[in-house]
Design an enzyme around this catalytic site. Structure first.
Site, mmCIF file in Angstrom:
data_model
loop_
_atom_site.group_PDB
_atom_site.id
_atom_site.type_symbol
_atom_site.label_atom_id
_atom_site.label_comp_id
_atom_site.label_asym_id
_atom_site.label_seq_id
_atom_site.Cartn_x
_atom_site.Cartn_y
_atom_site.Cartn_z
ATOM 1 N N CYS A 26 22.799 53.017 95.352
ATOM 2 C CA CYS A 26 23.831 52.652 95.119
ATOM 3 C C CYS A 26 24.179 51.558 94.328
ATOM 4 O O CYS A 26 25.318 51.280 93.714
ATOM 5 C CB CYS A 26 24.652 51.906 96.424
ATOM 6 N N LYS A 41 17.436 66.085 94.055
ATOM 7 C CA LYS A 41 16.353 66.385 93.359
ATOM 8 C C LYS A 41 15.183 67.072 94.496
ATOM 9 O O LYS A 41 14.600 68.031 94.215
ATOM 10 C CB LYS A 41 15.563 64.967 92.784
ATOM 11 N N HIS A 99 27.729 65.543 86.630
ATOM 12 C CA HIS A 99 28.193 64.859 85.505
ATOM 13 C C HIS A 99 28.849 65.372 84.423
ATOM 14 O O HIS A 99 29.867 65.098 83.920
ATOM 15 C CB HIS A 99 26.756 64.229 84.814
ATOM 16 N N HIS A 140 22.441 57.680 100.246
ATOM 17 C CA HIS A 140 21.190 58.218 99.704
ATOM 18 C C HIS A 140 20.278 58.343 100.512
ATOM 19 O O HIS A 140 19.230 58.745 100.228
ATOM 20 C CB HIS A 140 20.606 57.074 98.449
ATOM 21 N N LYS A 191 24.425 69.517 99.418
ATOM 22 C CA LYS A 191 24.711 68.407 98.339
ATOM 23 C C LYS A 191 23.441 68.550 97.124
ATOM 24 O O LYS A 191 22.427 68.942 97.726
ATOM 25 C CB LYS A 191 24.523 67.132 99.253
ATOM 26 N N CYS A 231 20.639 53.919 103.983
ATOM 27 C CA CYS A 231 22.006 54.171 103.424
ATOM 28 C C CYS A 231 22.552 55.404 103.643
ATOM 29 O O CYS A 231 21.796 56.568 103.362
ATOM 30 C CB CYS A 231 21.720 54.184 101.892
ATOM 31 N N CYS A 252 20.483 48.661 98.400
ATOM 32 C CA CYS A 252 20.297 50.325 98.212
ATOM 33 C C CYS A 252 20.138 50.285 96.695
ATOM 34 O O CYS A 252 21.276 49.895 95.986
ATOM 35 C CB CYS A 252 21.083 51.005 98.582
ATOM 36 N N HIS A 258 23.203 66.413 85.075
ATOM 37 C CA HIS A 258 23.195 67.655 86.044
ATOM 38 C C HIS A 258 24.874 68.027 85.986
ATOM 39 O O HIS A 258 25.621 67.499 85.232
ATOM 40 C CB HIS A 258 22.780 67.437 87.341
#
Length: 506
Positions: free
Chosen positions: A132, A305, A23, A149, A302, A146, A129, A20
């Site tokens: 992570c 998905k 990255h 996430h 943020k 977490c 997690c 995405h």
């Protein structure tokens, strides 16, 4: 002493999904720096790749209904490699953690740490997690989830192998204290110092329940049966294996230590504490610098998905162009700080800085050269834009890509104002001698802009240099010709560039 090599890395990425925009941001920064150092005559080794021994990769394969894990990893790794090719990324190597060279390096590294007495067997119980790929202390959970996430971690109790991370607390603090540029920016360094002093503990480096990964070497004894190495202990070693560790010692000696690890701020504990301690244990030099960029949001939200706000960089580049994507990411976001991606802001910058700024400058200069000098370069004159180069080089060496881009656009703004102040259209009637000096100054300044832009907007830079008839000359010996004044030949033919940025983005 001037170095003759520059080894730069991105994190290696999980292949549980396609790349995405976040990255792409990391990888474009690394590519820009790699291009800059190559242009300055350094032997650059730029590495990126894929982390394929992660539990989340396995879950992604299962969700897709693919029982052959290796097949899934092969397909997804190819997607990532293809994405970087499409975006014009100039990486010299693409490392996969399922490659034989990596397995050989990991086994060699494990033995070195084992022989140092820094691996032991013990029992761990805690909250794990998957997102992570790490245990999360109970005190760090937010409403049982977490904090990164927003998912409830699994509670796991296993007998694992541990790395004596706490043994290296004082050595890490000493190294960071003596090397102020080791962790950048300063805010991340302060965060790591706090972690090392107050929270760093020995870390579990194997898993009983993991279905895929590199097996704990038999050197660890019977307890190694059925245990896979923890993904972070395995993955970090990619920086060594990509440089030849365990397979090509001549290459390894040439490129290690890394000059720059570029990472996201969410993985600095692994890169800035665990990784240096692992290297100390194995008796290997530490990287010169670890630079952590900030988090990414899309229109202030943020990336997620579930929210459906993940941008595909390939689709974006196909619509707007690779150079536009590179420019906006590097100009809009101050490297090291959190940043926001907004299509509206991109359109604004495109109109004001690319079309009306750079594009307008190029078209004005070449049009006046055509009109007043039949497309030929007039006589050479005195001139110097070394202050721009000085600031630019300092900013690039300090990993301030956003500031280096500002240096370029400050020059572009100055030249547009210079044209308005000198009024070449008036000089053509009143002072042709001064007109020639003005046009030559503009043409030569434009050549420098082309050179300055090469790491950032390579396609645009080459169009500018081609229009000036010097597109090939700088490639022969860039380190020597980078800052030479007067490369433009007197009377040389100047071709028309056409419109670099012909329209506002729809």
């Amino acid at each position: 002493m001037k170095k003759d090599k520059f080894y730069i890395t991105t994190p290696i990425f999980y292949v549980n999904d396609k790349p995405h925009i976040g990255h792409a941001y990391t990888t474009i920064i690394a590519d820009t720096l790699a291009r800059y150092y190559r242009f300055n005559g350094r032997d650059v080794y730029f590495v990126t790749g894929t982390d394929e021994n992660s539990q989340k990769n396995i879950e992604a394969a299962e969700k897709k209904g693919e029982p052959d894990i290796k097949k899934y990893l092969d397909e997804m790794s190819a997607v990532w490699a293809g994405a970087w090719d499409s975006l014009g990324i100039t990486n010299d190597d693409f490392i996969r953690t399922t490659e034989e060279r990596h397995l050989v390096g990991v086994n060699k590294f494990f033995k070195a740490v084992w022989d140092e007495g820094d691996i032991y067997s013990g029992t761990y119980e805690g909250y794990y997690c998957t997102g992570c790929e790490a245990f999360v202390p109970a005190g760090d959970l937010a409403d049982g989830k977490c904090p990164i996430h927003q998912k409830e971690p699994k509670k796991i109790k296993e007998r694992n192998y541990f790395f004596r991370l706490s043994k290296y607390r004082d050595a890490l603090l000493d190294h960071i204290g003596k090397n102020e540029d080791f962790i950048q920016p300063a805010s991340r360094q302060n965060e790591i110092l706090s972690y090392i002093r107050g929270f760093m503990e020995d870390i579990s480096i194997s898993r009983e329940s993991q279905k895929w990964g590199i097996a704990v070497p038999k050197i660890a004894g019977k307890g190694a049966d059925g245990q896979a190495l923890y993904v972070w202990f395995d993955a970090l070693i990619n920086y060594l294996t990509a440089a030849g560790y365990g397979a090509d010692e001549k290459k390894f000696k040439k490129y290690w230590p890394a000059d720059l690890h570029l990472v996201g701020k969410d993985i600095i504990k692994f890169h800035c504490a665990l990784w240096p301690a692992m290297l100390m244990s194995a008796g290997l030099p530490l990287p010169e610098k670890i630079f952590a960029h900030g988090f990414f949001t899309i229109d202030g939200i943020k990336i997620s998905k579930s929210l459906g706000n993940i941008l595909d960089p390939i689709e974006f580049a196909e619509k707007y162009g690779n150079d536009v994507l590179r420019y906006f990411l590097l100009r809009e976001i101050t490297l090291g700080e959190d940043g926001n991606f907004s299509v509206l802001r991109l359109k604004e910058r495109y109109a004001s800085e690319l079309a009306n700024g750079l594009g307008n400058l190029v078209n004005r200069i070449l049009a006046m050269t055509e009109k007043y000098f039949n497309g030929k370069c007039p006589e050479k004159c005195e001139g110097n834009i070394s202050p721009t180069w000085l600031s630019y080089d300092i900013n690039m060496s300090e990993t301030k890509t956003h500031a280096a881009l500002k240096d370029i656009w400050d020059l572009i703004d100055f030249l547009n104002k210079f044209i308005d102040a000198e009024q070449p259209w008036t000089l053509a009637k009143t002072d042709t001698g001064r007109l020639a000096r003005v046009i030559y100054t503009l043409l030569e300044s434009l050549r420098h802009i082309g050179l300055l832009l090469l790491p950032f907007m390579p396609e645009t830079a080459e169009k500018i240099l081609s229009a000036l008839g010097v597109a090939e000359s700088f490639k022969e010996s860039p380190a020597e010709k980078l800052k030479l004044w007067g490369l433009l030949p007197e009377g040389g033919i100047i071709t028309k560039a056409g419109q670099l940025f012909p329209r506002l983005i729809d």
